[in-house]
Scaffold this active site. Structure first.
Site, short mmCIF file in Angstrom:
data_model
loop_
_atom_site.label_atom_id
_atom_site.label_comp_id
_atom_site.label_asym_id
_atom_site.label_seq_id
_atom_site.Cartn_x
_atom_site.Cartn_y
_atom_site.Cartn_z
N ASP A 1 0.85 -1.31 0.14
CA ASP A 1 0.08 0.04 -0.13
C ASP A 1 0.87 1.13 -0.10
O ASP A 1 0.36 2.44 -0.23
CB ASP A 1 -1.10 0.26 1.12
CG ASP A 1 -0.61 -0.01 2.52
OD1 ASP A 1 1.01 0.03 2.62
OD2 ASP A 1 -1.07 0.15 3.42
N ASP B 1 -1.27 -6.47 -0.52
CA ASP B 1 -1.47 -5.69 0.83
C ASP B 1 -2.77 -5.08 0.83
O ASP B 1 -3.16 -4.25 0.34
CB ASP B 1 -0.27 -4.40 0.85
CG ASP B 1 0.12 -3.98 2.17
OD1 ASP B 1 -0.08 -4.87 3.05
OD2 ASP B 1 0.94 -2.98 2.21
N GLU C 1 -1.63 -5.41 8.75
CA GLU C 1 -0.98 -4.82 9.70
C GLU C 1 -1.49 -5.00 10.98
O GLU C 1 -2.63 -5.07 11.49
CB GLU C 1 -0.76 -3.46 9.36
CG GLU C 1 -0.20 -2.98 8.36
CD GLU C 1 -0.01 -1.34 8.18
OE1 GLU C 1 -0.14 -0.86 8.84
OE2 GLU C 1 0.69 -1.05 6.89
N GLU D 1 9.02 -4.13 11.02
CA GLU D 1 9.32 -2.85 10.26
C GLU D 1 9.87 -1.81 11.54
O GLU D 1 9.06 -1.64 12.49
CB GLU D 1 8.09 -1.99 9.61
CG GLU D 1 8.54 -0.70 9.11
CD GLU D 1 7.68 -0.34 8.06
OE1 GLU D 1 6.37 -0.95 7.36
OE2 GLU D 1 7.70 1.10 7.54
#
Ligand code: KIV
Length: 300
Positions: free
Chosen positions: A55, A94, A126, A193
């Site tokens: 994304d 994503d 996520e 991340e």
């Protein structure tokens, strides 16, 4: 590696068992983002293992300020273009903000669209929390899921913006719990991340699934955003990005030279133009010279 630039490589498609085998044997997993046919065909030619239709395309190719506004429809357009350029890497779609958080049914429907309408092999979502339930539901529906913890851009404001995560024991524990929960429901890999390398390393022994790091130190694999690693994107770069090329600089230089040559009438030259048989040209000229073709006829 096969001939550079040849998008039809000979290697077999990368499958989930292959990813698990890479983790077991300690072979690093190479992942990058792609958003269109050219970037996908670059991933194919470079023999990348996993391609994420990220994304981040919201920012790198659609020009939004963040990943939040991008819609499922827009992501599907990007994913279909990627599919056309990809044969061997595992392709992950994503799930954009708003396409999965609300309910398991929504999450399954969005994941199915990635598979049915764009040919994705898997999807990514996520965070932990409710996302763990969404991941479980999608996996039960038969679609592999990749998790993503640490800095999660879709909800970055909740954790103080675009900054490293897991720098306190409490936040590191939260990341560990989210990771273990995602692993327990069957996620096949998890992106870390912007997490301290020492936190990633400390967690590594507890994990059976591969960790794909981006700003998380050495791990089972690494992912970078295509535009960041090639120097196509102009915005502010996080410290974890390493530039492997300066493609935007070369593009601007190339287009500027084109513009200069057009303005100076140095382009095109003879080798860029098509010929015509002199007799055909003569006939054409005679046609134009006719009285009846007076320009006033076109004067409207
Ligand atoms: O969208 C994206 O590009 C990502 C990577 C940073 C992993 O999620």
């Amino acid at each position: 590696m096969s001939a550079a630039g040849d998008p039809r490589t000979e290697r077999p498609p990368v499958t989930l068992p292959r990813i698990a085998e890479m983790k077991r044997s300690g072979k690093p997993i190479v992942m990058m983002t792609a958003y269109d046919y050219p970037s996908a065909s670059v991933a194919e030619a470079a023999e990348v293992d996993v391609v994420l239709v990220g994304d981040t395309g919201a920012m790198t190719v659609l020009g939004y300020d963040s990943t939040v506004p991008v819609s499922m429809e827009e992501m599907l357009v990007l994913a279909r273009a990627v599919r056309r350029g990809l044969r061997t890497p595992l392709m992950v779609g994503d799930l954009p903000f708003g396409s999965y958080e609300g309910a398991n049914e929504l999450a399954v429907e969005s994941a199915q669209r990635y598979v049915k309408e764009a040919g994705c092999d898997a999807v990514k979502l996520e965070r932990g929390g409710a996302s763990v339930d969404r991941a479980r539901a999608i996996i039960r529906a038969g679609i592999p899921v990749m998790g993503h913890v640490g800095l999660t851009p879709q909800t970055a404001t909740q954790f103080g913006g675009y900054r490293a995560q897991g720098r306190t024991a409490d936040r590191a524990i939260q990341i560990a719990e989210e990771t273990l929960a995602l692993q327990s429901v069957g996620c096949f890999a998890i992106v870390f991340e912007a997490v301290p390398a020492a936190v990633t390393a400390a967690l590594a022994d507890k994990l059976e699934v591969p960790v794909i790091g981006i700003g998380a130190g050495p791990s089972d694999g690494q992912v970078l955003v295509f535009h960041d690693l090639l120097g196509i994107y102009e915005g502010r770069l996080p410290r974890f990005v390493k530039r492997y090329a300066e493609v935007r600089r070369d593009m601007v230089a190339g287009v500027s030279r084109f513009a200069d040559e057009v303005r100076a009438r140095r382009f095109p030259q003879d080798e860029h133009t098509y010929g015509i048989d002199p007799e055909e040209l003569e006939r054409f000229r005679r046609y134009l010279d006719q009285e009846s073709l007076a320009t006033s006829a076109w004067d409207w």
